[in-house]
Write a protein that holds these residues in place. Sequence first.
Motif, PDB file in Angstrom:
ATOM      1  N   ALA A  51      39.683  43.027  49.958  1.00 23.71           N
ATOM      2  CA  ALA A  51      39.122  44.329  49.255  1.00 23.71           C
ATOM      3  C   ALA A  51      39.135  44.098  47.498  1.00 23.71           C
ATOM      4  CB  ALA A  51      40.025  45.393  49.961  1.00 23.71           C
ATOM      5  N   CYS A  52      37.845  44.213  46.190  1.00 27.12           N
ATOM      6  CA  CYS A  52      38.686  44.004  45.608  1.00 27.12           C
ATOM      7  C   CYS A  52      37.930  45.103  44.417  1.00 27.12           C
ATOM      8  CB  CYS A  52      38.108  43.088  44.584  1.00 27.12           C
ATOM      9  SG  CYS A  52      38.099  42.561  43.452  1.00 27.12           S
ATOM     10  N   ASN A  53      38.066  45.915  43.633  1.00 25.49           N
ATOM     11  CA  ASN A  53      37.604  46.857  43.437  1.00 25.49           C
ATOM     12  C   ASN A  53      36.617  46.136  41.697  1.00 25.49           C
ATOM     13  OD1 ASN A  53      36.406  49.764  41.705  1.00 25.49           O
ATOM     14  ND2 ASN A  53      38.413  50.188  41.027  1.00 25.49           N
ATOM     15  N   LEU A  54      34.685  46.257  42.394  1.00 21.22           N
ATOM     16  CA  LEU A  54      34.544  45.479  41.409  1.00 21.22           C
ATOM     17  C   LEU A  54      34.033  46.131  40.452  1.00 21.22           C
ATOM     18  CD1 LEU A  54      32.468  42.723  43.433  1.00 21.22           C
ATOM     19  CD2 LEU A  54      35.086  42.085  42.583  1.00 21.22           C
ATOM     20  N   GLU A  55      33.832  46.031  39.271  1.00 26.50           N
ATOM     21  CA  GLU A  55      33.063  46.625  38.329  1.00 26.50           C
ATOM     22  C   GLU A  55      31.860  45.727  37.535  1.00 26.50           C
ATOM     23  OE1 GLU A  55      33.832  49.641  36.892  1.00 26.50           O
ATOM     24  OE2 GLU A  55      36.104  49.703  37.994  1.00 26.50           O
ATOM     25  N   ILE A  56      30.703  46.368  37.802  1.00 29.29           N
ATOM     26  CA  ILE A  56      29.827  45.555  37.322  1.00 29.29           C
ATOM     27  C   ILE A  56      29.235  45.611  35.797  1.00 29.29           C
ATOM     28  CG2 ILE A  56      29.586  44.440  39.339  1.00 29.29           C
ATOM     29  CD1 ILE A  56      27.019  46.625  39.892  1.00 29.29           C
ATOM     30  N   PHE A  57      29.605  46.506  35.200  1.00 28.72           N
ATOM     31  CA  PHE A  57      28.785  47.746  34.049  1.00 28.72           C
ATOM     32  C   PHE A  57      28.786  46.724  32.945  1.00 28.72           C
ATOM     33  CE2 PHE A  57      28.974  49.489  30.300  1.00 28.72           C
ATOM     34  CZ  PHE A  57      28.500  50.653  30.159  1.00 28.72           C
ATOM     35  N   SER A  58      29.360  45.300  33.192  1.00 28.30           N
ATOM     36  CA  SER A  58      29.091  44.693  32.060  1.00 28.30           C
ATOM     37  C   SER A  58      27.847  43.302  32.646  1.00 28.30           C
ATOM     38  CB  SER A  58      29.565  43.893  31.403  1.00 28.30           C
ATOM     39  OG  SER A  58      31.175  43.148  32.437  1.00 28.30           O
ATOM     40  N   PHE A  59      27.762  43.443  33.363  1.00 22.91           N
ATOM     41  CA  PHE A  59      27.205  42.395  34.556  1.00 22.91           C
ATOM     42  C   PHE A  59      25.774  42.279  32.954  1.00 22.91           C
ATOM     43  CE2 PHE A  59      23.107  40.783  36.387  1.00 22.91           C
ATOM     44  CZ  PHE A  59      23.575  39.874  37.348  1.00 22.91           C
ATOM     45  N   PRO A  60      25.192  40.361  33.097  1.00 24.89           N
ATOM     46  CA  PRO A  60      25.795  39.637  33.932  1.00 24.89           C
ATOM     47  C   PRO A  60      27.693  38.980  32.735  1.00 24.89           C
ATOM     48  CG  PRO A  60      24.145  38.805  32.977  1.00 24.89           C
ATOM     49  CD  PRO A  60      24.643  40.421  32.593  1.00 24.89           C
ATOM     50  N   PHE A  61      27.602  39.614  32.204  1.00 24.74           N
ATOM     51  CA  PHE A  61      28.920  39.038  31.246  1.00 24.74           C
ATOM     52  C   PHE A  61      30.033  39.683  31.274  1.00 24.74           C
ATOM     53  CE2 PHE A  61      25.002  38.329  28.482  1.00 24.74           C
ATOM     54  CZ  PHE A  61      25.191  37.684  28.100  1.00 24.74           C
ATOM     55  N   ASP A  62      30.352  39.941  32.962  1.00 21.44           N
ATOM     56  CA  ASP A  62      31.692  41.049  33.920  1.00 21.44           C
ATOM     57  C   ASP A  62      32.544  40.194  33.608  1.00 21.44           C
ATOM     58  OD1 ASP A  62      29.677  39.770  35.928  1.00 21.44           O
ATOM     59  OD2 ASP A  62      30.713  41.303  37.161  1.00 21.44           O
ATOM     60  N   VAL A  63      33.822  40.445  33.508  1.00 22.41           N
ATOM     61  CA  VAL A  63      34.871  39.905  34.211  1.00 22.41           C
ATOM     62  C   VAL A  63      35.910  40.337  34.963  1.00 22.41           C
ATOM     63  CG1 VAL A  63      37.414  38.809  33.385  1.00 22.41           C
ATOM     64  CG2 VAL A  63      35.510  38.976  31.700  1.00 22.41           C
ATOM     65  N   GLN A  64      35.958  40.090  35.977  1.00 14.54           N
ATOM     66  CA  GLN A  64      36.673  41.050  37.737  1.00 14.54           C
ATOM     67  C   GLN A  64      38.682  40.845  37.685  1.00 14.54           C
ATOM     68  OE1 GLN A  64      34.922  43.326  38.943  1.00 14.54           O
ATOM     69  NE2 GLN A  64      32.713  42.255  38.114  1.00 14.54           N
ATOM     70  N   ASN A  65      39.241  41.493  37.424  1.00 13.03           N
ATOM     71  CA  ASN A  65      40.441  41.507  37.913  1.00 13.03           C
ATOM     72  C   ASN A  65      40.635  42.191  39.479  1.00 13.03           C
ATOM     73  OD1 ASN A  65      41.125  40.519  35.278  1.00 13.03           O
ATOM     74  ND2 ASN A  65      40.732  43.090  34.297  1.00 13.03           N
ATOM     75  N   CYS A  66      41.079  41.014  39.747  1.00 14.19           N
ATOM     76  CA  CYS A  66      40.959  41.242  41.981  1.00 14.19           C
ATOM     77  C   CYS A  66      42.729  41.366  42.221  1.00 14.19           C
ATOM     78  CB  CYS A  66      40.374  40.421  42.374  1.00 14.19           C
ATOM     79  SG  CYS A  66      39.030  40.660  42.016  1.00 14.19           S
ATOM     80  N   THR A  67      43.760  41.470  42.830  1.00 13.26           N
ATOM     81  CA  THR A  67      44.949  41.922  43.263  1.00 13.26           C
ATOM     82  C   THR A  67      45.168  41.102  44.573  1.00 13.26           C
ATOM     83  OG1 THR A  67      44.764  43.652  42.120  1.00 13.26           O
ATOM     84  CG2 THR A  67      46.410  42.871  43.252  1.00 13.26           C
ATOM     85  N   PHE A  68      45.977  40.061  44.596  1.00 12.79           N
ATOM     86  CA  PHE A  68      46.563  39.440  45.927  1.00 12.79           C
ATOM     87  C   PHE A  68      48.162  39.956  46.381  1.00 12.79           C
ATOM     88  CE2 PHE A  68      43.459  35.631  45.356  1.00 12.79           C
ATOM     89  CZ  PHE A  68      42.091  36.431  45.918  1.00 12.79           C
ATOM     90  N   THR A  69      48.237  40.800  47.063  1.00 20.49           N
ATOM     91  CA  THR A  69      49.473  41.085  47.327  1.00 20.49           C
ATOM     92  C   THR A  69      50.478  40.673  48.350  1.00 20.49           C
ATOM     93  OG1 THR A  69      49.612  43.656  46.571  1.00 20.49           O
ATOM     94  CG2 THR A  69      51.797  43.338  47.744  1.00 20.49           C
ATOM     95  N   PHE A  70      50.873  39.632  48.123  1.00 19.21           N
ATOM     96  CA  PHE A  70      52.340  38.888  48.787  1.00 19.21           C
ATOM     97  C   PHE A  70      53.246  39.921  49.506  1.00 19.21           C
ATOM     98  CE2 PHE A  70      49.206  36.018  46.867  1.00 19.21           C
ATOM     99  CZ  PHE A  70      48.968  35.499  48.269  1.00 19.21           C
ATOM    100  N   GLY A  71      53.031  39.821  51.003  1.00 16.91           N
ATOM    101  CA  GLY A  71      55.000  40.499  51.554  1.00 16.91           C
ATOM    102  C   GLY A  71      54.987  40.364  52.699  1.00 16.91           C
ATOM    103  N   SER A  72      55.817  40.683  53.387  1.00 17.20           N
ATOM    104  CA  SER A  72      56.315  40.937  54.747  1.00 17.20           C
ATOM    105  C   SER A  72      56.193  42.096  55.426  1.00 17.20           C
ATOM    106  CB  SER A  72      57.971  40.568  55.078  1.00 17.20           C
ATOM    107  OG  SER A  72      58.204  40.635  55.829  1.00 17.20           O
TER     108      SER A  72
END
Length: 438
Positions: free
Chosen positions: A127-148
């Motif tokens: 899952a990633c909170n995608l922001e497409i407001f500036s499409f097609p020049f958008d930059v996405q910040n996605c999170t990977f959280t690693f843990g036990s």
Amino acid sequence: KEGHSGPTYESMQDVFNLQPFRPAVNLSNPTITNISFTLYAVLGVNEKTQILTTFLWLRLYWHHEFLVWDPDECDGVTRVSLPVKQLWSPDIIVYEVDDDVSQACPYVYANHTGHIRWDRMLRLVSACNLEIFSFPFDVQNCTFTFGSYMHTRDVRVSPALTFKEMSRNSKRYLEASGEWELVDILGETSILQFGIDEWDIITFWQVVIKRRPVLYVVNLLIPSSFLMLIDILSFYLPPHSVDRASFKMTLILGYTVFLLIMNDLLPSTANGTPIIIYFSVCLALMVISLLETVIITNVLHHNSMKYQEVPSWVRVVVLKHIANLICYRWPDDIRPPSLSQRDKPESSNGSSDPQIVQPTSRAPDQQPASNGPELQQICQYLGDLRGHLTSLQKESELQDQWCHVGYVLDFLLFRIYLLLITCYALVIISMWCVWISQ
């Protein structure tokens, strides 16, 4: 034993029997797990479901305190491969994962010091909170959280490499990226707490990917700009011609078909509306352009065919003030109404309509009685012809007046249309530039 090189199966069996237990001599000491990953591919981004599909090379390191030997007593063997199912392994998961298709290597490398390395290949649907407001020049910040998942303070996690090194390795090996490219990988180590329980987690809180806009610029923006340019140039068609209206209707139909064909390329999400809604606004502007053509056509044909006089307020507002405002260039043989109306002689009934110079002749009833019926009939024909010519001239003058009203209104609406398109294009470009510069 003699004849065996390195640790033997018999010597490893005791370690395998301890597989359910965390490999720590003193259970109060936590097991340190070091994590690093390489982003090998960005397989897909689904804006509607807010899902990011990636392929990772994940590498785990930890210390197995029961698996230590002296290389001098084992023919100098310092590293062996062992089945991962026979050893304890940390239960490291990715918290945002919706679907985890793992192709884990069935073996781990064990060093004589007890340090173990386990390589895993993960296909993550996260899952990633995608922001497409500036499409097609958008930059996405996605999170990977690693843990036990199971262990609280028994298993501590930390990055095996610096975030710059992981970012550099990912950019080097990134292959199947498609329309996306990796910008950077940043992260932090934090503690996740639920009540009295605490988990160490590593949050790669900025896996920054950027869309390559070339596909959308070539297939969407440039064709749309060409169609809008053609719509603007259509204003140079004669406004009194019905070809302009039919041409604009054909253009709107073609633009609608273009949007239907390109609909699959546009992102769809419930979280926001992209700036690329520009396409819908362009279609609305084309409809406004067609409406302007309908209005001008009505002014040029409907009113002039009724042979109605141009109202005085229309003369003052349209032919004088608006014409001066838009710098309307009058034809060489026609003067502005403010000058021509002043010089025209008035008729006997007080109107300022142009008069036709009539031949100085007596009316038929004033002719001498000696004139024959043929001459009276000729005079009657001449009178009818004079009335018909006067009527035709009046109709022509009325049509010319309404024609100039239509031309002035056409010039005005055309400039307003250009202003709307220019303002909207500048707003869109400015918003894209601001978003890209962030």
